[in-house]
Design a protein around this motif. Sequence first.
Motif, PDB file in Angstrom:
ATOM      1  N   PRO A 202      -5.379   6.585   3.092  1.00  0.00           N
ATOM      2  CA  PRO A 202      -5.442   6.577   1.624  1.00  0.00           C
ATOM      3  C   PRO A 202      -6.151   7.807   1.044  1.00  0.00           C
ATOM      4  CG  PRO A 202      -6.152   4.448   2.496  1.00  0.00           C
ATOM      5  CD  PRO A 202      -5.992   5.379   3.668  1.00  0.00           C
ATOM      6  N   TRP A 203      -7.049   8.423   1.790  1.00  0.00           N
ATOM      7  CA  TRP A 203      -7.790   9.583   1.316  1.00  0.00           C
ATOM      8  C   TRP A 203      -7.042  10.891   1.559  1.00  0.00           C
ATOM      9  CZ3 TRP A 203      -8.104  12.156   5.784  1.00  0.00           C
ATOM     10  CH2 TRP A 203      -8.224  11.428   6.962  1.00  0.00           C
TER      11      TRP A 203
ATOM     12  N   VAL B 293       3.051  -1.604   5.871  1.00  0.00           N
ATOM     13  CA  VAL B 293       1.872  -0.771   6.001  1.00  0.00           C
ATOM     14  C   VAL B 293       0.901  -1.531   6.895  1.00  0.00           C
ATOM     15  CG1 VAL B 293      -0.085   0.246   4.782  1.00  0.00           C
ATOM     16  CG2 VAL B 293       2.188   0.337   3.770  1.00  0.00           C
ATOM     17  N   LEU B 294       0.595  -0.950   8.039  1.00  0.00           N
ATOM     18  CA  LEU B 294      -0.246  -1.602   9.032  1.00  0.00           C
ATOM     19  C   LEU B 294      -1.593  -0.891   9.133  1.00  0.00           C
ATOM     20  CD1 LEU B 294       2.526  -2.014  11.732  1.00  0.00           C
ATOM     21  CD2 LEU B 294       1.875  -3.609   9.931  1.00  0.00           C
TER      22      LEU B 294
ATOM     23  N   ILE C 243       1.329   3.543   9.447  1.00  0.00           N
ATOM     24  CA  ILE C 243       0.162   3.142  10.234  1.00  0.00           C
ATOM     25  C   ILE C 243      -1.047   3.814   9.610  1.00  0.00           C
ATOM     26  CG2 ILE C 243      -0.974   3.236  12.476  1.00  0.00           C
ATOM     27  CD1 ILE C 243       1.729   2.958  13.788  1.00  0.00           C
ATOM     28  N   GLY C 244      -1.863   2.994   8.950  1.00  0.00           N
ATOM     29  CA  GLY C 244      -3.017   3.481   8.217  1.00  0.00           C
ATOM     30  C   GLY C 244      -4.225   3.716   9.104  1.00  0.00           C
ATOM     31  N   ILE C 245      -4.808   4.883   8.942  1.00  0.00           N
ATOM     32  CA  ILE C 245      -6.001   5.246   9.702  1.00  0.00           C
ATOM     33  C   ILE C 245      -7.173   5.193   8.719  1.00  0.00           C
ATOM     34  CG2 ILE C 245      -7.097   7.058  11.070  1.00  0.00           C
ATOM     35  CD1 ILE C 245      -4.241   7.885  11.918  1.00  0.00           C
TER      36      ILE C 245
ATOM     37  N   ASN D  73      -9.966  -0.595   2.648  1.00  0.00           N
ATOM     38  CA  ASN D  73      -9.396   0.549   1.922  1.00  0.00           C
ATOM     39  C   ASN D  73      -7.877   0.495   1.889  1.00  0.00           C
ATOM     40  OD1 ASN D  73     -11.951   1.508   1.419  1.00  0.00           O
ATOM     41  ND2 ASN D  73     -11.888   3.096   2.974  1.00  0.00           N
ATOM     42  N   ILE D  74      -7.274   0.107   2.991  1.00  0.00           N
ATOM     43  CA  ILE D  74      -5.811   0.037   3.029  1.00  0.00           C
ATOM     44  C   ILE D  74      -5.311  -1.108   2.160  1.00  0.00           C
ATOM     45  CG2 ILE D  74      -3.825  -0.396   4.539  1.00  0.00           C
ATOM     46  CD1 ILE D  74      -5.269   1.387   6.608  1.00  0.00           C
ATOM     47  N   ALA D  75      -6.007  -2.231   2.162  1.00  0.00           N
ATOM     48  CA  ALA D  75      -5.626  -3.362   1.310  1.00  0.00           C
ATOM     49  C   ALA D  75      -5.726  -2.967  -0.170  1.00  0.00           C
ATOM     50  CB  ALA D  75      -6.506  -4.569   1.606  1.00  0.00           C
TER      51      ALA D  75
END
Length: 182
Positions: A79-80, A129-130, A108-110, A115-117
């Motif tokens: 997200p950043w 989005v995992l 695939i979120g790192i 933050n991803i939610a």
Amino acid sequence: MNKKHLAAYAVVALAFGASGAYVGMQTKEQAPPLTATQPPGVTGPVDELFKQSMPDAKGVATPLAQYKGKAMLVNFWAPWCGPCVQEMPELSALASGEEGKKLQVIGIGIDSPTNIAEFSNKYKISYPVLVAGMSGTELSRQFGNSGGGLPYTVLIGADGQVKKTYLGRLKFDELRKDLASL
């Protein structure tokens, strides 16, 4: 703090920095570049991907093995990461368009699950989005992303072979040409 203490701290910091740099130089080994095919029976990054089960933005576990046998576009993002966020509308359009009928797009979120939610609640993303957290960086390295840069996207054929990797913001004209050759 007096000058004696400051000098002592500086010497200790330099010693630790120098020893860390030395160890890093001695143990750093570059992975060989990823090729599009691997010999039969060799476990590769795609097999490792399919062994994974990752939570989605709502915390529901998603086994990636469910995508075996389907062409995939796996996008490592955070997200950043500005370029990651910029390409998401086009990835969503791809996933919900004609190409999306033949191709499974996965993000695939790192980053942290929170933050991803929050990001997923704020933006409408039409593909799964995992949440991988920092282990996603290691997974992307297995696909040839030795520097750990983002975004990093992997095109996998329905045969389970890596067809192409992309570092940085996707050029969608190039991607569409690559998709046409699948």
